[in-house]
Design a protein around this motif. Structure first.
Motif, short mmCIF file in Angstrom:
data_model
loop_
_atom_site.label_atom_id
_atom_site.label_comp_id
_atom_site.label_asym_id
_atom_site.label_seq_id
_atom_site.Cartn_x
_atom_site.Cartn_y
_atom_site.Cartn_z
N ALA A 1 7.21 -1.57 -19.18
CA ALA A 1 6.81 -2.93 -18.17
C ALA A 1 6.75 -2.39 -16.70
O ALA A 1 7.01 -1.34 -16.32
CB ALA A 1 8.39 -3.83 -18.42
N PHE A 2 6.00 -3.46 -16.17
CA PHE A 2 5.63 -3.26 -14.78
C PHE A 2 6.76 -2.88 -13.89
O PHE A 2 6.68 -2.64 -12.63
CB PHE A 2 4.69 -4.38 -14.37
CG PHE A 2 5.62 -5.67 -13.97
CD1 PHE A 2 6.01 -5.96 -12.51
CD2 PHE A 2 5.86 -6.43 -15.05
CE1 PHE A 2 6.91 -7.02 -12.45
CE2 PHE A 2 6.90 -7.59 -14.94
CZ PHE A 2 7.07 -7.93 -13.63
N LYS A 3 7.94 -3.44 -14.28
CA LYS A 3 9.13 -3.51 -13.39
C LYS A 3 9.77 -2.08 -12.81
O LYS A 3 10.33 -1.73 -11.95
CB LYS A 3 10.38 -4.00 -14.18
CG LYS A 3 10.33 -5.40 -14.55
CD LYS A 3 10.66 -6.41 -13.44
CE LYS A 3 10.56 -7.72 -13.81
NZ LYS A 3 11.13 -8.65 -12.88
N ILE A 4 9.24 -0.92 -13.66
CA ILE A 4 9.30 0.27 -12.97
C ILE A 4 8.73 0.48 -11.64
O ILE A 4 9.36 1.18 -10.61
CB ILE A 4 8.37 1.53 -13.80
CG1 ILE A 4 9.01 2.58 -13.60
CG2 ILE A 4 6.91 1.51 -13.95
CD1 ILE A 4 8.82 3.77 -14.94
N ARG A 5 7.59 -0.37 -11.23
CA ARG A 5 7.12 -0.36 -9.90
C ARG A 5 8.15 -0.57 -8.59
O ARG A 5 8.17 -0.08 -7.94
CB ARG A 5 5.66 -1.01 -9.89
CG ARG A 5 4.67 -0.53 -10.79
CD ARG A 5 3.54 -1.69 -10.64
NE ARG A 5 2.37 -1.27 -11.58
CZ ARG A 5 1.58 -0.43 -11.34
NH1 ARG A 5 1.47 0.03 -9.91
NH2 ARG A 5 0.51 0.04 -12.06
N ALA B 1 1.64 6.28 -7.19
CA ALA B 1 0.68 6.95 -7.63
C ALA B 1 0.88 8.53 -7.75
O ALA B 1 0.38 9.36 -8.58
CB ALA B 1 -0.62 6.64 -6.74
N ALA B 2 2.04 8.90 -6.86
CA ALA B 2 2.44 10.07 -6.83
C ALA B 2 3.32 10.47 -8.03
O ALA B 2 3.36 11.78 -8.55
CB ALA B 2 3.39 10.53 -5.71
N ILE C 1 0.66 -1.19 0.11
CA ILE C 1 0.02 0.11 -0.09
C ILE C 1 0.78 1.24 0.06
O ILE C 1 0.49 2.19 -0.76
CB ILE C 1 -0.98 0.05 1.21
CG1 ILE C 1 -2.05 -1.12 1.02
CG2 ILE C 1 -1.55 1.19 1.39
CD1 ILE C 1 -2.85 -1.51 2.36
N GLU C 2 1.95 1.30 0.68
CA GLU C 2 3.05 2.35 0.76
C GLU C 2 3.53 2.53 -0.55
O GLU C 2 3.42 3.64 -1.20
CB GLU C 2 4.06 2.15 1.77
CG GLU C 2 5.17 3.17 1.75
CD GLU C 2 6.27 2.71 2.57
OE1 GLU C 2 7.23 3.84 2.75
OE2 GLU C 2 6.47 1.68 3.27
#
Length: 318
Positions: free
Chosen positions: A50-54, A20-21, A13-14
């Protein structure tokens, strides 16, 4: 790599708040597969494709000032490399990426373009983790593992927080393209009531085999070639398996032909460019290897394709 820290849902969640910021949610697109309406999460539309940025952003933003100054080292066939390089450039952190010599040129070029130093290793033949360890011993820095890192797992799980917000509730199941299990583990933490299905290439389904065995299983020395270059870790890590056991459904394996069919489907039906490894979950759905319903979400995890290979695939060639 020390794993004193354990990934948690609170950490996911953190991570979601941090991401999101700086980034908008990726689209959750409606699709009908074999007569059943469901959803695809288009992570191939992230800035690095790609999702790896997360996971990279969550990990690098958690470094101390001293850690940032010392820099980071990562090991990747391309997408994690770009995620780490993108986050490092934005944060002003030096980055060294250990990449296989046969990684797609588009991924090598993109990683270098983001300012990271690329060190190549031979695949098969060299142990990429050993190469990274030697660099850290000589030059210092923090290892940012592609999947066996608690912050990375939490960061990947942020996609599940987005999905639940977009649907208005948790999905019934999520089909996740799976290499080492970082995304699958993160999604399991993010959406504890959803069934998580890791989808891997045939012969490289080490997460699925490890879940079945209850212990880590390593890829065979004669494991078959696969077009899914992003989904070829030799084995998962204990930190991933610990999260997935009891939370994940059995793994699913897909063939190269099924993956190519999924790439063609994404292009013709969704107007999306998806790389082989990023199409594995869609391949499992199209092949009828898992039951679908209105609240099923299929992850499209990457779109960094080799143009020539993609053109051949879309044209129907194998």
């Amino acid at each position: 790599m020390p794993n004193e820290r354990v990934p948690t849902r609170a950490g996911v969640i953190e991570a979601a708040k941090k991401i999101a910021a700086i980034l908008p949610p990726t689209p959750l697109l409606p699709v009908e597969i074999n007569g059943t309406p469901c959803w695809v999460k288009a992570e191939n539309l992230q800035p690095i494709g790609a999702f790896k940025i997360r996971g990279a952003w969550h990990r690098l933003t958690a470094l101390s000032d001293a850690g940032r100054a010392a820099g980071v080292v990562a090991v990747s066939s391309g997408n994690h490399a770009q995620g780490v390089a993108w986050a490092a450039k934005r944060l002003g952190i030096p980055a060294i990426i250990v990449m296989p010599h046969d990684a797609p040129q588009v991924k090598l070029d993109a990683t270098r373009a983001l300012g990271a130093e690329v060190v190549l290793y031979q695949r098969p033949g060299e142990d990429r983790d050993a190469v990274a360890a030697a660099i850290i011993a000589e030059r210092g820095g923090t290892l940012v593992h592609a999947f066996g890192d608690p912050w990375v797992i939490e960061g990947q799980g942020s996609a599940g927080i987005e999905i639940a917000a977009q649907l208005g509730h948790e999905p019934s199941r999520i089909l996740a393209c799976c290499g080492g299990g970082g995304l699958a583990a993160g999604l399991a933490l993010a959406c504890p009531n959803a069934e998580i299905y890791p989808v891997e290439p045939e012969g490289w389904d080490m997460v699925g085999q490890s879940l079945a065995a209850g212990e880590i299983v390593r890829a065979a020395s004669d494991a078959p070639k696969t077009i899914c270059d992003a989904l070829q870790p030799i084995a998962t890590k204990p930190i991933n398996l610990d999260v997935l056991i009891g939370r994940s459904s059995p793994g699913i394996a897909v063939t190269d032909d099924e993956v190519r069919a999924a790439q063609r489907y994404a292009f013709s039906h969704l107007h999306l460019v998806v790389e082989p490894g990023g199409a594995a979950a869609l391949a499992a759905a199209l092949a009828g290897k898992v039951k679908l319903d209105l609240d099923t979400v299929i992850m499209l995890t990457g779109g960094n394709v080799d143009p020539h290979a993609f053109a051949q695939t879309i044209g129907g060639a194998n």
